[in-house]
Design a protein around this motif. Structure first.
Motif, short mmCIF file in Angstrom:
data_model
loop_
_atom_site.label_atom_id
_atom_site.label_comp_id
_atom_site.label_asym_id
_atom_site.label_seq_id
_atom_site.Cartn_x
_atom_site.Cartn_y
_atom_site.Cartn_z
N PRO A 63 5.41 2.60 20.90
CA PRO A 63 5.45 3.11 22.18
C PRO A 63 4.01 2.94 22.13
N ILE A 64 3.55 3.64 20.99
CA ILE A 64 2.02 4.08 21.28
C ILE A 64 0.81 2.84 20.82
N LEU A 65 1.24 2.06 20.50
CA LEU A 65 0.97 0.27 20.42
C LEU A 65 0.98 -0.12 21.79
N MET A 72 -6.61 -0.18 25.63
CA MET A 72 -7.96 -1.07 25.86
C MET A 72 -8.56 -1.65 26.96
N LEU A 73 -7.68 -2.88 27.46
CA LEU A 73 -7.91 -3.64 28.37
C LEU A 73 -7.81 -3.71 29.97
N ALA A 283 -5.93 -8.47 10.65
CA ALA A 283 -5.22 -8.65 12.06
C ALA A 283 -6.51 -8.19 13.13
N ILE A 284 -7.46 -6.85 12.34
CA ILE A 284 -8.34 -6.64 12.98
C ILE A 284 -9.94 -7.30 13.21
N ALA A 285 -9.56 -7.90 12.40
CA ALA A 285 -10.82 -9.19 13.04
C ALA A 285 -10.49 -9.92 14.26
N GLN A 286 -9.50 -9.68 14.68
CA GLN A 286 -9.42 -10.03 16.16
C GLN A 286 -9.11 -9.37 17.13
N LEU A 287 -10.11 -8.47 17.20
CA LEU A 287 -10.32 -7.71 17.76
C LEU A 287 -11.65 -6.74 17.65
N PRO A 296 -9.01 3.13 18.38
CA PRO A 296 -7.16 3.40 18.33
C PRO A 296 -6.75 1.96 17.78
N LEU A 297 -6.58 0.75 18.22
CA LEU A 297 -5.25 -0.52 17.46
C LEU A 297 -5.97 -0.75 15.75
N ARG A 298 -7.48 -0.64 15.56
CA ARG A 298 -8.05 -0.85 14.15
C ARG A 298 -7.60 0.85 13.25
N ALA A 299 -7.11 1.31 13.94
CA ALA A 299 -6.83 3.10 13.23
C ALA A 299 -4.98 2.61 12.67
#
Length: 309
Positions: A63-65, A72-73, A283-287, A296-299
């Motif tokens: 749920p946090i994701l 973020m959007l 994954a992080i490269a997509q952000l 938050p998504l990176r972390a």
């Protein structure tokens, strides 16, 4: 605030406090889950069983994701919370059913007796069924300030991730693969992409859809989510070997005992850890286009490879 501390990992660009973020978001999610599935005077036993597993704790990563992606959007926590709760309901269903004697046969989950050990196998099956059905009702009935067509897209995406093309299909192939020594890396990846990765992907993509994501956003975030989903399972495989029952909150060493193909069994521990770290970096490269809003998504992605349970 940009940090100049050379001791920080090179992939961390901001002084983002993940521990505080997870704690604050978890409090919101726990409260929303408690409200979402209240006790029932009319059907006390089944709701007690549903709440037993739903409110048993855990990281609430899924749920946090969802919440983090929506924010973020440009969306809000309120817009995403019904879907975030539904994701946790479906995840809990999968854990209840996965622990059954006919499946992975475990006595402990999140440090507590599994649902069927407390309520019996019949009620445990029905508790999982109840949570799965209610998840979609909750999204449809409780989501507000989101265009109806986006709510419908979320329901359809989550239904596919939960069914034969997702969790269910992955579980079937996983069961069929037990005890077979010739499982390939490609077959193992297929199992995990569906059994674990499909729901993790749904967490991110559904959060994006609720916020009105473009098709380009959805494509980037799908790649992000698929990579963290696979990395999550690689680390699970590693922890099954290296962690204790107390650390895991469930029985350790079950994969070896069941003769399951795992990443460590095919690649070894060190190569498996390297594989997980590579997936997280991909994954992080997509952000990169989301700049500071994506921290938050990176972390959360980095947290997957550093977790102990």
């Amino acid at each position: 605030m940009v940090t100049t501390d050379e001791k920080r990992p090179p992939t961390t660009s901001l002084d983002f406090d993940l521990v505080a973020y997870l704690k604050a978001q978890k409090i919101k999610v726990e409260a929303a889950l408690d409200r979402a599935v209240p006790p029932s005077a009319e059907f006390p036993k089944i709701y007690e069983a549903m709440r037993y597993s739903l409110l048993a704790g855990g990281k609430r990563l899924r749920p946090i994701l969802c919440l983090a992606t929506c924010e973020m959007l440009g969306g809000t926590v309120d817009m995403a919370m019904p879907t975030a709760c539904a994701l946790e309901m479906i995840h809990t269903m999968s854990l209840i059913h996965d622990d059954l004697p006919a499946m992975d046969n475990d006595d402990y989950r999140r440090g507590k007796l599994t649902n069927h050990k407390v309520y019996g196998e019949d009620i445990a099956i029905l508790a999982g069924d109840g949570l799965l059905s209610y998840a979609f009702e909750h999204i449809a009935a409780q989501t507000s300030n989101v265009p109806p067509e986006n709510v419908l897209k979320v329901i359809a995406y989550l239904a596919k991730a939960s069914g034969g093309a997702g969790i269910v299909g992955g579980q079937v192939v996983d069961l069929e693969s037990e005890g077979k020594p010739d499982i390939s890396l490609e077959q193992l990846q297929f199992i995990h992409v569906h059994k674990t990765g499909a729901l993790l992907a749904a967490c991110v993509v559904c959060g994006a859809i609720l916020a009105g994501a473009t098709e380009e956003d959805v494509q980037k975030l799908t790649r992000y989510a698929q990579n963290i989903g696979l990395a999550f399972q690689v680390i699970d495989d590693i922890l099954d070997i290296t962690a204790t029952r107390e650390e895991l909150g469930k029985t350790a060493g079950k994969d070896v005992a069941a003769q399951k193909a795992t990443y460590p069994s095919l690649l070894g521990l060190e190569a498996s850890q390297n594989k997980a770290e590579q997936l997280i970096e991909e994954a992080i490269a997509q952000l990169r286009d989301y700049e500071t809003k994506a921290e938050p998504l990176r972390a959360l992605a980095r947290f997957i490879t550093s977790r102990k349970n």
